[in-house]
Write a protein that holds these residues in place. Structure first.
Motif, PDB file in Angstrom:
ATOM      1  N   ILE A   3       0.846  -1.193   0.000  1.00 53.93           N
ATOM      2  CA  ILE A   3       0.000   0.000   0.000  1.00 53.93           C
ATOM      3  C   ILE A   3       0.887   1.250   0.000  1.00 53.93           C
ATOM      4  N   THR A   4       1.938   1.221   0.807  1.00 52.38           N
ATOM      5  CA  THR A   4       2.860   2.366   0.869  1.00 52.38           C
ATOM      6  C   THR A   4       3.512   2.608  -0.486  1.00 52.38           C
ATOM      7  N   ASP A   5       3.959   1.537  -1.139  1.00 56.76           N
ATOM      8  CA  ASP A   5       4.569   1.688  -2.468  1.00 56.76           C
ATOM      9  C   ASP A   5       3.597   2.358  -3.434  1.00 56.76           C
ATOM     10  N   LEU A   6       2.363   1.892  -3.432  1.00 60.40           N
ATOM     11  CA  LEU A   6       1.372   2.460  -4.342  1.00 60.40           C
ATOM     12  C   LEU A   6       1.071   3.907  -3.998  1.00 60.40           C
ATOM     13  N   GLN A   7       0.943   4.197  -2.717  1.00 61.16           N
ATOM     14  CA  GLN A   7       0.657   5.568  -2.306  1.00 61.16           C
ATOM     15  C   GLN A   7       1.803   6.498  -2.702  1.00 61.16           C
ATOM     16  N   SER A  60     -10.371  -2.828 -13.488  1.00 59.06           N
ATOM     17  CA  SER A  60      -9.836  -1.525 -13.870  1.00 59.06           C
ATOM     18  C   SER A  60     -10.587  -0.400 -13.161  1.00 59.06           C
ATOM     19  N   GLU A  61     -11.900  -0.534 -13.069  1.00 62.29           N
ATOM     20  CA  GLU A  61     -12.700   0.491 -12.382  1.00 62.29           C
ATOM     21  C   GLU A  61     -12.353   0.536 -10.899  1.00 62.29           C
ATOM     22  N   MET A  62     -12.131  -0.637 -10.294  1.00 65.30           N
ATOM     23  CA  MET A  62     -11.742  -0.666  -8.877  1.00 65.30           C
ATOM     24  C   MET A  62     -10.367  -0.031  -8.679  1.00 65.30           C
ATOM     25  N   ALA A  63      -9.455  -0.281  -9.613  1.00 62.20           N
ATOM     26  CA  ALA A  63      -8.122   0.328  -9.523  1.00 62.20           C
ATOM     27  C   ALA A  63      -8.228   1.850  -9.605  1.00 62.20           C
ATOM     28  N   ASP A  64      -9.083   2.362 -10.502  1.00 58.14           N
ATOM     29  CA  ASP A  64      -9.287   3.807 -10.596  1.00 58.14           C
ATOM     30  C   ASP A  64      -9.770   4.372  -9.261  1.00 58.14           C
ATOM     31  N   LEU A  65     -10.686   3.654  -8.609  1.00 59.62           N
ATOM     32  CA  LEU A  65     -11.217   4.097  -7.318  1.00 59.62           C
ATOM     33  C   LEU A  65     -10.114   4.116  -6.263  1.00 59.62           C
ATOM     34  N   VAL A  66      -9.295   3.083  -6.218  1.00 58.24           N
ATOM     35  CA  VAL A  66      -8.196   3.022  -5.243  1.00 58.24           C
ATOM     36  C   VAL A  66      -7.227   4.185  -5.453  1.00 58.24           C
ATOM     37  N   ILE A  67      -6.884   4.454  -6.705  1.00 61.68           N
ATOM     38  CA  ILE A  67      -5.956   5.556  -6.988  1.00 61.68           C
ATOM     39  C   ILE A  67      -6.566   6.891  -6.561  1.00 61.68           C
ATOM     40  N   SER A  68      -7.853   7.066  -6.788  1.00 60.74           N
ATOM     41  CA  SER A  68      -8.520   8.306  -6.372  1.00 60.74           C
ATOM     42  C   SER A  68      -8.490   8.450  -4.851  1.00 60.74           C
ATOM     43  N   ILE A  69      -8.703   7.365  -4.133  1.00 59.79           N
ATOM     44  CA  ILE A  69      -8.657   7.398  -2.672  1.00 59.79           C
ATOM     45  C   ILE A  69      -7.237   7.705  -2.198  1.00 59.79           C
ATOM     46  N   MET A  70      -6.256   7.115  -2.860  1.00 63.74           N
ATOM     47  CA  MET A  70      -4.859   7.378  -2.487  1.00 63.74           C
ATOM     48  C   MET A  70      -4.499   8.843  -2.713  1.00 63.74           C
ATOM     49  N   THR A  71      -5.010   9.434  -3.768  1.00 67.47           N
ATOM     50  CA  THR A  71      -4.754  10.854  -4.032  1.00 67.47           C
ATOM     51  C   THR A  71      -5.277  11.709  -2.884  1.00 67.47           C
ATOM     52  N   LEU A  72      -6.471  11.407  -2.415  1.00 67.28           N
ATOM     53  CA  LEU A  72      -7.048  12.156  -1.294  1.00 67.28           C
ATOM     54  C   LEU A  72      -6.257  11.906  -0.011  1.00 67.28           C
ATOM     55  N   ALA A  73      -5.870  10.662   0.225  1.00 69.18           N
ATOM     56  CA  ALA A  73      -5.065  10.341   1.414  1.00 69.18           C
ATOM     57  C   ALA A  73      -3.744  11.103   1.378  1.00 69.18           C
ATOM     58  N   PHE A  76      -4.001  14.709   2.511  1.00 64.00           N
ATOM     59  CA  PHE A  76      -4.088  14.888   3.961  1.00 64.00           C
ATOM     60  C   PHE A  76      -2.952  14.189   4.712  1.00 64.00           C
ATOM     61  N   GLU A  77      -1.958  13.694   3.960  1.00 65.50           N
ATOM     62  CA  GLU A  77      -0.797  13.014   4.538  1.00 65.50           C
ATOM     63  C   GLU A  77      -1.202  11.855   5.449  1.00 65.50           C
ATOM     64  N   VAL A  78      -2.160  11.065   4.980  1.00 62.86           N
ATOM     65  CA  VAL A  78      -2.612   9.874   5.696  1.00 62.86           C
ATOM     66  C   VAL A  78      -1.821   8.683   5.172  1.00 62.86           C
ATOM     67  N   ASN A  79      -1.190   7.954   6.075  1.00 60.90           N
ATOM     68  CA  ASN A  79      -0.463   6.742   5.714  1.00 60.90           C
ATOM     69  C   ASN A  79      -1.470   5.596   5.710  1.00 60.90           C
ATOM     70  N   LEU A  80      -1.929   5.228   4.532  1.00 63.09           N
ATOM     71  CA  LEU A  80      -2.981   4.222   4.435  1.00 63.09           C
ATOM     72  C   LEU A  80      -2.532   2.844   4.921  1.00 63.09           C
ATOM     73  N   GLU A  81      -1.284   2.506   4.711  1.00 66.84           N
ATOM     74  CA  GLU A  81      -0.818   1.194   5.186  1.00 66.84           C
ATOM     75  C   GLU A  81      -0.933   1.111   6.705  1.00 66.84           C
ATOM     76  N   GLN A  82      -0.510   2.153   7.410  1.00 67.50           N
ATOM     77  CA  GLN A  82      -0.638   2.168   8.870  1.00 67.50           C
ATOM     78  C   GLN A  82      -2.104   2.130   9.300  1.00 67.50           C
ATOM     79  N   GLU A  83      -2.944   2.877   8.606  1.00 66.87           N
ATOM     80  CA  GLU A  83      -4.363   2.922   8.968  1.00 66.87           C
ATOM     81  C   GLU A  83      -5.045   1.568   8.740  1.00 66.87           C
TER      82      GLU A  83
END
Length: 99
Positions: A3-7, A60-73, A76-83
């Motif tokens: 998750i960190t790598d992707l973020q 592909s649609e799910m990947a687009d959603l994940v990338i959009s969520i990562m952009t928002l995270a 706000f400097e949210v570490n999604l892997e830790q969360e």
């Protein structure tokens, strides 16, 4: 890829390829749009759409959603892997406590 790598990749891609990062409001709209596309892909895949079936790429649609969520995270400097790890710990505790 973690998750960190992707973020980190998402953050790097925005810095390298985009002149302007979208506002928080626009990021939220992108997330809602992508979620709608996931819902539409599921509906098409399940055959619940009356119109002619179009090619569906749910992954592909799910990947687009994940990338959009990562952009928002990232905004706000949210570490999604830790969360996610903290979430897993809470759920495990609930299960162990009998909930």
């Amino acid at each position: 890829m973690t998750i960190t790598d992707l973020q980190q990749w998402v953050a790097h891609d925005w810095r390298q390829r985009s002149k302007h990062q979208p506002t928080v409001e626009l990021q939220l709209l992108y997330i809602m749009e992508e979620l709608g596309e996931v819902a539409e892909a599921i509906r098409k895949q399940d055959g619940k759409k009356d119109r002619k079936q179009l090619e569906v790429d749910l992954g592909s649609e799910m990947a687009d959603l994940v990338i959009s969520i990562m952009t928002l995270a990232n905004h706000f400097e949210v570490n999604l892997e830790q969360e996610v790890q903290k979430f897993q710990e809470r759920i495990t505790k609930r299960h162990n406590d009998g909930y």
